[in-house]
Write a protein that holds these residues in place. Sequence first.
Motif, PDB file in Angstrom:
ATOM      1  N   ALA A  29       0.954  -1.195   0.187  1.00  7.50           N
ATOM      2  CA  ALA A  29      -0.097   0.074  -0.147  1.00  7.50           C
ATOM      3  C   ALA A  29       0.873   1.389   0.113  1.00  7.50           C
ATOM      4  CB  ALA A  29      -0.953  -0.036   1.268  1.00  7.50           C
ATOM      5  N   ALA A  30       1.921   1.169   0.865  1.00 10.60           N
ATOM      6  CA  ALA A  30       2.875   2.364   0.759  1.00 10.60           C
ATOM      7  C   ALA A  30       3.546   2.648  -0.649  1.00 10.60           C
ATOM      8  CB  ALA A  30       3.885   2.092   1.761  1.00 10.60           C
ATOM      9  N   LEU A  31       3.739   1.639  -1.333  1.00 12.37           N
ATOM     10  CA  LEU A  31       4.322   1.634  -2.651  1.00 12.37           C
ATOM     11  C   LEU A  31       3.104   2.261  -3.678  1.00 12.37           C
ATOM     12  CD1 LEU A  31       6.137  -1.239  -3.190  1.00 12.37           C
ATOM     13  CD2 LEU A  31       7.212   0.955  -2.946  1.00 12.37           C
ATOM     14  N   LEU A  32       1.879   2.008  -3.508  1.00 12.79           N
ATOM     15  CA  LEU A  32       0.802   2.203  -4.273  1.00 12.79           C
ATOM     16  C   LEU A  32       0.460   3.690  -3.887  1.00 12.79           C
ATOM     17  CD1 LEU A  32      -1.234  -1.025  -4.350  1.00 12.79           C
ATOM     18  CD2 LEU A  32       0.074   0.063  -6.322  1.00 12.79           C
ATOM     19  N   VAL A  33       0.113   4.048  -2.817  1.00 11.99           N
ATOM     20  CA  VAL A  33      -0.421   5.351  -2.413  1.00 11.99           C
ATOM     21  C   VAL A  33       0.430   6.223  -1.648  1.00 11.99           C
ATOM     22  CG1 VAL A  33      -2.769   4.340  -2.853  1.00 11.99           C
ATOM     23  CG2 VAL A  33      -1.673   4.460  -0.266  1.00 11.99           C
ATOM     24  N   GLY A  34       1.488   5.907  -1.259  1.00 12.21           N
ATOM     25  CA  GLY A  34       2.568   6.535  -0.290  1.00 12.21           C
ATOM     26  C   GLY A  34       2.998   8.058  -0.827  1.00 12.21           C
ATOM     27  N   ASP A  35       2.859   8.222  -1.982  1.00 15.22           N
ATOM     28  CA  ASP A  35       3.032   9.858  -2.413  1.00 15.22           C
ATOM     29  C   ASP A  35       2.062  10.539  -2.846  1.00 15.22           C
ATOM     30  OD1 ASP A  35       2.560   8.510  -4.726  1.00 15.22           O
ATOM     31  OD2 ASP A  35       4.516   8.979  -5.866  1.00 15.22           O
ATOM     32  N   GLY A  36       0.757   9.835  -2.627  1.00 12.57           N
ATOM     33  CA  GLY A  36      -0.532  10.760  -2.988  1.00 12.57           C
ATOM     34  C   GLY A  36      -0.871  10.644  -4.416  1.00 12.57           C
ATOM     35  N   MET A  37      -0.150  10.003  -5.259  1.00 14.71           N
ATOM     36  CA  MET A  37      -0.159   9.948  -6.684  1.00 14.71           C
ATOM     37  C   MET A  37      -1.243   8.688  -7.088  1.00 14.71           C
ATOM     38  SD  MET A  37       1.166  12.866  -7.577  1.00 14.71           S
ATOM     39  CE  MET A  37       1.477  12.659  -9.416  1.00 14.71           C
ATOM     40  N   ASP A  38      -1.878   8.885  -8.101  1.00 14.07           N
ATOM     41  CA  ASP A  38      -2.582   7.597  -8.546  1.00 14.07           C
ATOM     42  C   ASP A  38      -1.496   6.505  -9.628  1.00 14.07           C
ATOM     43  OD1 ASP A  38      -4.949   7.789  -7.765  1.00 14.07           O
ATOM     44  OD2 ASP A  38      -5.412   9.392  -9.171  1.00 14.07           O
ATOM     45  N   ARG A  39      -1.488   5.385  -9.396  1.00 11.48           N
ATOM     46  CA  ARG A  39      -0.755   4.500  -9.899  1.00 11.48           C
ATOM     47  C   ARG A  39      -1.359   3.373 -11.002  1.00 11.48           C
ATOM     48  NH1 ARG A  39       2.489   7.066  -8.045  1.00 11.48           N
ATOM     49  NH2 ARG A  39       4.134   6.780  -6.426  1.00 11.48           N
ATOM     50  N   HIS A  40      -0.959   3.099 -12.229  1.00  8.58           N
ATOM     51  CA  HIS A  40      -1.174   1.996 -12.620  1.00  8.58           C
ATOM     52  C   HIS A  40       0.126   0.933 -12.703  1.00  8.58           C
ATOM     53  CE1 HIS A  40      -3.336   5.466 -14.728  1.00  8.58           C
ATOM     54  NE2 HIS A  40      -4.147   4.672 -14.834  1.00  8.58           N
ATOM     55  N   VAL A  41      -0.449  -0.120 -12.046  1.00  4.93           N
ATOM     56  CA  VAL A  41       0.950  -1.216 -11.987  1.00  4.93           C
ATOM     57  C   VAL A  41       0.348  -2.487 -12.390  1.00  4.93           C
ATOM     58  CG1 VAL A  41       1.609   0.032 -10.007  1.00  4.93           C
ATOM     59  CG2 VAL A  41      -0.023  -1.699  -9.636  1.00  4.93           C
ATOM     60  N   THR A  42       1.417  -3.432 -12.869  1.00  2.54           N
ATOM     61  CA  THR A  42       0.942  -4.845 -12.931  1.00  2.54           C
ATOM     62  C   THR A  42       1.383  -5.584 -11.870  1.00  2.54           C
ATOM     63  OG1 THR A  42       3.295  -5.045 -13.882  1.00  2.54           O
ATOM     64  CG2 THR A  42       1.369  -4.622 -15.598  1.00  2.54           C
ATOM     65  N   ALA A  43       1.190  -6.776 -11.647  1.00  2.00           N
ATOM     66  CA  ALA A  43       1.767  -7.311 -10.394  1.00  2.00           C
ATOM     67  C   ALA A  43       3.172  -7.464 -10.391  1.00  2.00           C
ATOM     68  CB  ALA A  43       1.142  -8.994 -10.333  1.00  2.00           C
ATOM     69  N   GLU A  44       3.645  -7.750 -11.724  1.00  2.00           N
ATOM     70  CA  GLU A  44       5.041  -7.880 -11.911  1.00  2.00           C
ATOM     71  C   GLU A  44       5.941  -6.750 -11.585  1.00  2.00           C
ATOM     72  OE1 GLU A  44       2.772  -8.873 -14.124  1.00  2.00           O
ATOM     73  OE2 GLU A  44       3.098 -10.959 -13.792  1.00  2.00           O
ATOM     74  N   SER A  45       5.138  -5.353 -12.212  1.00  2.00           N
ATOM     75  CA  SER A  45       6.105  -4.067 -11.636  1.00  2.00           C
ATOM     76  C   SER A  45       5.703  -3.763 -10.300  1.00  2.00           C
ATOM     77  CB  SER A  45       5.324  -2.981 -12.639  1.00  2.00           C
ATOM     78  OG  SER A  45       4.051  -2.443 -12.105  1.00  2.00           O
ATOM     79  N   LEU A  46       4.780  -4.203  -9.724  1.00  2.00           N
ATOM     80  CA  LEU A  46       4.886  -3.833  -7.895  1.00  2.00           C
ATOM     81  C   LEU A  46       5.782  -4.901  -7.287  1.00  2.00           C
ATOM     82  CD1 LEU A  46       3.459  -2.240  -6.067  1.00  2.00           C
ATOM     83  CD2 LEU A  46       1.689  -3.967  -5.836  1.00  2.00           C
TER      84      LEU A  46
END
Length: 139
Positions: A29-46
């Motif tokens: 979750a910190a990687l996804l929303v920790g900077d307040g920006m929206d993200r588009h990730v794949t499982a592999e990129s995360l």
Amino acid sequence: MTTPTATELGTRWLASAGLRPTRQRVALAALLVGDGMDRHVTAESLFAASMQTDERVSLATVYNTLRAFCDAGLMQEVVVDGSKSYFDTRMDDHPHFFWEDSGELTDAPADQLEIARLPDAPAGTEVAKVDVVIRLKRA
């Protein structure tokens, strides 16, 4: 007033959906929303991003966690080509650009999209959602 850390933002994000803040969930979750920006990730990129942190998780855990985040209403899955899934932290209805040369998914301007009419849904069904993915290639 202090600025919340990525971990604090991730923990709050999980709490907003009633998800238990396990160590792995908080780290992702910190990687996804920790900077307040929206993200588009794949499982592999995360998974790759998690490998750069102190809190490493397995690829299977990333897949399971992304599914839990989607089920909890924190993310939405955007399927490209029927086989490639991206996970989007932006939850409102909006179109996407898929960049064929780089495999990147980005938001497209929703205010420029007009859908004048949809086909009638078959008897006994209703339209649940319309996904718009605009595929781009360099000219």
